[in-house]
Design a protein around this motif. Structure first.
Motif, PDB file in Angstrom:
ATOM      1  N   LEU A  61       7.527   4.250  -0.363  1.00  0.00           N
ATOM      2  CA  LEU A  61       6.126   4.158  -0.784  1.00  0.00           C
ATOM      3  C   LEU A  61       5.220   4.422   0.414  1.00  0.00           C
ATOM      4  O   LEU A  61       4.067   3.995   0.439  1.00  0.00           O
ATOM      5  N   ALA A  62       5.747   5.137   1.407  1.00  0.00           N
ATOM      6  CA  ALA A  62       4.980   5.439   2.618  1.00  0.00           C
ATOM      7  C   ALA A  62       3.715   6.207   2.265  1.00  0.00           C
ATOM      8  O   ALA A  62       3.706   7.022   1.341  1.00  0.00           O
ATOM      9  N   LEU A  63       2.670   5.920   2.997  1.00  0.00           N
ATOM     10  CA  LEU A  63       1.368   6.579   2.863  1.00  0.00           C
ATOM     11  C   LEU A  63       0.750   6.402   1.478  1.00  0.00           C
ATOM     12  O   LEU A  63      -0.065   7.209   1.048  1.00  0.00           O
ATOM     13  N   SER A  64       1.138   5.359   0.783  1.00  0.00           N
ATOM     14  CA  SER A  64       0.540   5.069  -0.520  1.00  0.00           C
ATOM     15  C   SER A  64      -0.413   3.887  -0.367  1.00  0.00           C
ATOM     16  O   SER A  64      -0.459   3.239   0.678  1.00  0.00           O
ATOM     17  N   ALA A  65      -1.151   3.604  -1.403  1.00  0.00           N
ATOM     18  CA  ALA A  65      -2.033   2.436  -1.407  1.00  0.00           C
ATOM     19  C   ALA A  65      -1.353   1.254  -2.079  1.00  0.00           C
ATOM     20  O   ALA A  65      -2.003   0.306  -2.496  1.00  0.00           O
ATOM     21  N   ALA A  66      -0.026   1.312  -2.183  1.00  0.00           N
ATOM     22  CA  ALA A  66       0.733   0.201  -2.762  1.00  0.00           C
ATOM     23  C   ALA A  66       0.479  -1.055  -1.945  1.00  0.00           C
ATOM     24  O   ALA A  66       0.398  -1.011  -0.720  1.00  0.00           O
ATOM     25  N   LYS A  80      18.916   0.160   1.602  1.00  0.00           N
ATOM     26  CA  LYS A  80      19.380   0.789   2.833  1.00  0.00           C
ATOM     27  C   LYS A  80      18.258   1.528   3.551  1.00  0.00           C
ATOM     28  O   LYS A  80      18.244   1.616   4.760  1.00  0.00           O
ATOM     29  N   TYR A  81      17.334   2.090   2.780  1.00  0.00           N
ATOM     30  CA  TYR A  81      16.236   2.893   3.336  1.00  0.00           C
ATOM     31  C   TYR A  81      14.921   2.403   2.741  1.00  0.00           C
ATOM     32  O   TYR A  81      14.705   2.526   1.538  1.00  0.00           O
ATOM     33  N   VAL A  82      14.068   1.851   3.584  1.00  0.00           N
ATOM     34  CA  VAL A  82      12.780   1.326   3.140  1.00  0.00           C
ATOM     35  C   VAL A  82      11.696   1.935   4.012  1.00  0.00           C
ATOM     36  O   VAL A  82      11.668   1.715   5.220  1.00  0.00           O
ATOM     37  N   GLU A  83      10.833   2.708   3.359  1.00  0.00           N
ATOM     38  CA  GLU A  83       9.731   3.345   4.067  1.00  0.00           C
ATOM     39  C   GLU A  83       8.431   2.902   3.405  1.00  0.00           C
ATOM     40  O   GLU A  83       8.105   3.328   2.309  1.00  0.00           O
ATOM     41  N   LEU A  84       7.722   2.013   4.088  1.00  0.00           N
ATOM     42  CA  LEU A  84       6.459   1.490   3.573  1.00  0.00           C
ATOM     43  C   LEU A  84       5.306   1.798   4.524  1.00  0.00           C
ATOM     44  O   LEU A  84       4.207   1.299   4.334  1.00  0.00           O
ATOM     45  N   SER A  85       5.534   2.614   5.528  1.00  0.00           N
ATOM     46  CA  SER A  85       4.512   2.889   6.542  1.00  0.00           C
ATOM     47  C   SER A  85       3.222   3.388   5.905  1.00  0.00           C
ATOM     48  O   SER A  85       3.240   4.185   4.970  1.00  0.00           O
ATOM     49  N   GLY A  86       2.127   2.878   6.417  1.00  0.00           N
ATOM     50  CA  GLY A  86       0.822   3.302   5.932  1.00  0.00           C
ATOM     51  C   GLY A  86       0.427   2.712   4.588  1.00  0.00           C
ATOM     52  O   GLY A  86      -0.640   3.023   4.077  1.00  0.00           O
ATOM     53  N   SER A  87       1.264   1.848   4.025  1.00  0.00           N
ATOM     54  CA  SER A  87       0.908   1.209   2.754  1.00  0.00           C
ATOM     55  C   SER A  87       0.133  -0.079   3.039  1.00  0.00           C
ATOM     56  O   SER A  87      -0.081  -0.445   4.193  1.00  0.00           O
ATOM     57  N   LYS A  88      -0.279  -0.765   2.008  1.00  0.00           N
ATOM     58  CA  LYS A  88      -1.041  -2.005   2.162  1.00  0.00           C
ATOM     59  C   LYS A  88      -0.166  -3.236   1.931  1.00  0.00           C
ATOM     60  O   LYS A  88      -0.659  -4.312   1.635  1.00  0.00           O
ATOM     61  N   VAL A  89       1.159  -3.056   2.066  1.00  0.00           N
ATOM     62  CA  VAL A  89       2.097  -4.158   1.897  1.00  0.00           C
ATOM     63  C   VAL A  89       1.901  -5.159   3.024  1.00  0.00           C
ATOM     64  O   VAL A  89       1.645  -4.782   4.169  1.00  0.00           O
ATOM     65  N   SER A  90       2.019  -6.436   2.705  1.00  0.00           N
ATOM     66  CA  SER A  90       1.808  -7.499   3.686  1.00  0.00           C
ATOM     67  C   SER A  90       2.946  -8.511   3.593  1.00  0.00           C
ATOM     68  O   SER A  90       3.883  -8.332   2.840  1.00  0.00           O
ATOM     69  N   GLY A  91       2.836  -9.574   4.353  1.00  0.00           N
ATOM     70  CA  GLY A  91       3.830 -10.642   4.338  1.00  0.00           C
ATOM     71  C   GLY A  91       4.488 -10.798   5.689  1.00  0.00           C
ATOM     72  O   GLY A  91       4.027 -10.264   6.690  1.00  0.00           O
ATOM     73  N   HIS A  92       5.591 -11.537   5.711  1.00  0.00           N
ATOM     74  CA  HIS A  92       6.315 -11.803   6.951  1.00  0.00           C
ATOM     75  C   HIS A  92       7.716 -11.224   6.865  1.00  0.00           C
ATOM     76  O   HIS A  92       8.379 -11.326   5.830  1.00  0.00           O
ATOM     77  N   ILE A  93       8.157 -10.650   7.955  1.00  0.00           N
ATOM     78  CA  ILE A  93       9.456  -9.976   7.995  1.00  0.00           C
ATOM     79  C   ILE A  93      10.622 -10.921   7.716  1.00  0.00           C
ATOM     80  O   ILE A  93      11.679 -10.496   7.259  1.00  0.00           O
ATOM     81  N   SER A  94      10.442 -12.205   7.937  1.00  0.00           N
ATOM     82  CA  SER A  94      11.536 -13.158   7.715  1.00  0.00           C
ATOM     83  C   SER A  94      12.007 -13.186   6.268  1.00  0.00           C
ATOM     84  O   SER A  94      13.137 -13.590   5.994  1.00  0.00           O
ATOM     85  N   THR A  95      11.176 -12.735   5.345  1.00  0.00           N
ATOM     86  CA  THR A  95      11.550 -12.765   3.933  1.00  0.00           C
ATOM     87  C   THR A  95      12.541 -11.675   3.549  1.00  0.00           C
ATOM     88  O   THR A  95      13.078 -11.702   2.445  1.00  0.00           O
ATOM     89  N   ILE A  96      12.800 -10.730   4.438  1.00  0.00           N
ATOM     90  CA  ILE A  96      13.719  -9.635   4.108  1.00  0.00           C
ATOM     91  C   ILE A  96      15.011  -9.699   4.914  1.00  0.00           C
ATOM     92  O   ILE A  96      15.749  -8.731   4.971  1.00  0.00           O
ATOM     93  N   LEU A  97      15.319 -10.828   5.492  1.00  0.00           N
ATOM     94  CA  LEU A  97      16.503 -10.948   6.329  1.00  0.00           C
ATOM     95  C   LEU A  97      17.801 -10.878   5.537  1.00  0.00           C
ATOM     96  O   LEU A  97      18.873 -10.773   6.119  1.00  0.00           O
TER      97      LEU A  97
END
Length: 125
Positions: A61-66, A80-97
């Motif tokens: 969802l890179a470069l989206s307004a998601a 395995k592959y997560v591309e969220l760069s440039g999106s409006k996703v927020s939160g803390h990285i600890s939730t994806i461990l």
């Protein structure tokens, strides 16, 4: 064009509308979401129904307004592959461990905070 990221028209992993026609796909496993050139038109919010996509391996969802909290994806442990760069996703990285098989993670230019710690079992240790 609004493409909400809610999957409300899908029923779990067993029924999926897709392909080149509007015929139902029975027992379809969603393994990849990559909106390609449409990503610039995406402005929806991550929905808790993402947890139903237990076979999801790639999310781009890179470069989206998601938007939404990255914790929504915490149960998608086969990612395995997560591309969220440039999106409006927020939160803390600890939730994806829980993502043990991650090979590519791009959270640049998002509102996700934190750094991987010693418990991170994936690419970014």
């Amino acid at each position: 064009m609004e493409l909400p990221i809610t999957f409300s028209k899908y029923s779990s992993n067993s029924f999926f509308w897709g392909g080149d026609s509007m015929t139902p796909r029975i027992n379809c496993k969603v393994t990849e979401i990559d909106l390609g050139t449409l990503r610039h038109e995406v402005n929806g919010c991550l929905d808790e129904r993402f947890a139903e996509l237990v076979h999801l391996e790639k999310l781009n969802l890179a470069l989206s307004a998601a938007s939404g909290d990255i914790s929504i994806l915490s149960y998608n442990t086969k990612l395995k592959y997560v591309e969220l760069s440039g999106s409006k996703v927020s939160g803390h990285i600890s939730t994806i461990l829980r993502w043990e098989d991650i090979k590519l993670l791009d959270l640049s230019d998002t509102n996700v905070s934190g750094q991987p710690d010693s418990t991170w079992q994936a690419c970014c240790k």
